[in-house]
Design an enzyme around this catalytic site. Structure first.
Site, short mmCIF file in Angstrom:
data_model
loop_
_atom_site.label_atom_id
_atom_site.label_comp_id
_atom_site.label_asym_id
_atom_site.label_seq_id
_atom_site.Cartn_x
_atom_site.Cartn_y
_atom_site.Cartn_z
CD GLU A 27 -2.08 2.51 -3.33
OE1 GLU A 27 -2.17 3.36 -4.24
OE2 GLU A 27 -1.82 2.81 -2.16
CG ASP B 253 -8.82 2.93 0.97
OD1 ASP B 253 -9.26 2.61 2.09
OD2 ASP B 253 -7.61 3.06 0.72
CG ASP C 24 -2.03 0.98 1.17
OD1 ASP C 24 -2.85 0.87 0.26
OD2 ASP C 24 -2.06 1.89 2.02
#
Length: 477
Positions: free
Chosen positions: A332, A377, A285
């Site tokens: 990501e 998200d 991430d």
């Protein structure tokens, strides 16, 4: 290259008789359903011990697993619990009540521990340095009323450098923490092997930063930009963007990259080396922080004020691939990024991410990305479609006019599968057409209902997976 179709389905969101998805029967049943639907990637969220706001991106450890995911039924199979001792808890709920689930499961874990007999396999695991450190950290945390380590009494806070007491009075509690981690790793590896044997790979998830209140920071303070008392000098986040006009102030301590480089990035080699043993692919991430990261003074209450600072990404990844040759990473790389981020990604032939909700109006080289309808998200596709304006709806209708599915969200999924990407991953809430009441996380907000959504049952799931399977077939897989 043959297209691989996947699903994003957090362990916590699995149906369960015990209030939260776990590593038991329903996880195996899901693997069976994925296999029948020709789905070959199961992406999950971080499994590490949850901390602040129950976010998997503020973990207490980069290695340990959260005991909340342990299967009670597996303990029954092992004879550590009796069937009559176990009852259902919140089995019909479509959300996770984390605090009460922990209370319910804890009393069963302790009963199982009281009957556990150590064998050689356990003793070998218990001797590993990381589990000894983690168990000590958890016990000290409990001794200090579950406060963050910065708020512990000094003799606990400084124990690693100045041990002033013996651990014998804590040994039973330390053994209990080791027992939980031993059982977690055993259950997880068994489930992962079952999935792998079915041709399904596990795509794990790793936050780039670690939580301030974590064993990672307590034990490795020199790797972070901290004051003498251990408080962070700067914290991580991102400046204002499409998620938040104030940016996101995550509060994680910033790495001391100069120190890490001088010490051969040992912290990262150990962290990713371990992750590569429990996942097949690791999604990192906020990959962009390996190129430049947003450095926010700890005194700031938002992330508006900060500065971009360069990180030694090439030196780090040269070291990682030298030390861990079979490392597989998904980057990501979302957001408004400078070209150097993509240069770093492409230099190591890493795949990035295309998220339909963000990128459907942009040109993309799909050979370099994994395609998503949305992530944990994002709003659900159905929820998102209810918020877009008429002009965007017309643009979507035109883009998807060749697809025959009745529902717009299904046409989007089919479009994702038709891209030239080698991998396409669709969240479970999009496959099942869930509305925004099932949104998993809203970035920038802390606490309920973030991270709480779960399926109350598998009813109807196979029908949605059949639709997905047919789309996979039609996409030329």
């Amino acid at each position: 290259m043959e297209k691989q179709a996947g699903i994003l389905f957090p362990i916590s969101a699995l149906p369960s008789c015990y209030g939260i998805g776990d590593l038991g029967k329903n996880a195996y049943d899901l693997v069976d359903e994925l296999y029948k639907a020709h789905i070959t990637i199961w992406q999950i969220l971080p499994l590490h011990p949850l901390s602040y706001g129950n976010s998997p991106y503020q973990p207490l450890s980069s290695k340990a697993g959260d005991e909340i995911y342990l299967s009670i039924d597996e303990f029954v199979k092992e004879g550590l619990l009796k069937e009559e001792e176990v009852k259902n808890f919140n089995s019909d709920k479509d959300y996770v009540d984390y605090d009460n689930v922990r209370v319910f499961k804890e009393q069963l874990y302790k009963k199982a521990f009281s009957r556990f007999v150590q064998d050689e396999d356990y003793k070998k695991f218990a001797s590993e340095k990381w589990i000894q450190s983690y168990a000590l950290y958890r016990v000290f945390k409990l001794q200090n009323h579950n406060k963050a380590w910065l708020e512990w009494e000094e003799e606990y806070r400084t124990y690693l450098t100045k041990p002033t007491f013996i651990l014998i009075p804590f040994q039973s509690d330390i053994d209990y923490q080791i027992f939980l981690q031993y059982q977690f790793l055993k259950q997880w590896k068994k489930l992962k092997q079952y999935a792998n044997d079915k041709g399904i790979i596990i795509l794990g998830d790793m936050p780039i930063y670690v939580g301030l209140d974590s064993i990672d920071v307590w034990e490795n303070q020199e790797n972070f930009l901290l004051e003498e008392d251990g408080t962070p000098s700067f914290v991580a986040g991102v400046p204002p963007d499409y998620f938040s006009k104030y940016g996101q102030r995550w509060g994680n301590p910033i790495y001391d990259w100069d120190y890490m480089k001088e010490h051969h990035f040992d912290f990262w080699v150990e962290r990713l080396g371990y992750a590569s043993t429990i996942y097949d692919i690791i999604r990192i991430d906020h990959f962009r922080a390996f190129d430049t990261y947003w450095k926010v003074p700890e005194s700031e209450t938002t992330a508006i004020i900060g500065e971009w600072v360069e990180a030694p990404g090439y030196a780090l990844f040269d070291t990682l691939y030298k030390e861990i040759p079979d490392l597989h990473i998904l980057a990501e790389d979302l957001g408004d990024l400078r070209d150097e981020v993509y240069d770093l990604r492409d230099h190591y032939s890493l795949e990035g991410m295309f998220v339909f909700q963000f990128h459907f109006q942009n040109d993309f080289d799909f050979s370099k990305v994994v395609v998503y309808s949305g992530t944990h998200d994002n709003d659900t596709l159905v929820g998102w479609l209810e918020t877009i304006d008429e002009e965007t709806k017309e643009s979507l209708e035109k883009k998807l006019e060749d697809y025959q599915e009745e529902k717009m969200y299904q046409r989007i999924i089919h479009y994702c599968l038709d891209t030239e990407s080698s991998k396409v991953i669709i969240p479970i809430w999009d496959i099942m057409g869930k509305d925004n009441t099932c949104r998993f996380n809203i970035p920038g907000k802390i606490g309920s209902p973030n991270w709480e959504w779960k399926l109350s049952s598998f009813d109807g799931l196979n029908e949605y997976l059949d639709i997905y399977k047919n789309m996979i077939k039609q996409s030329g897989r």
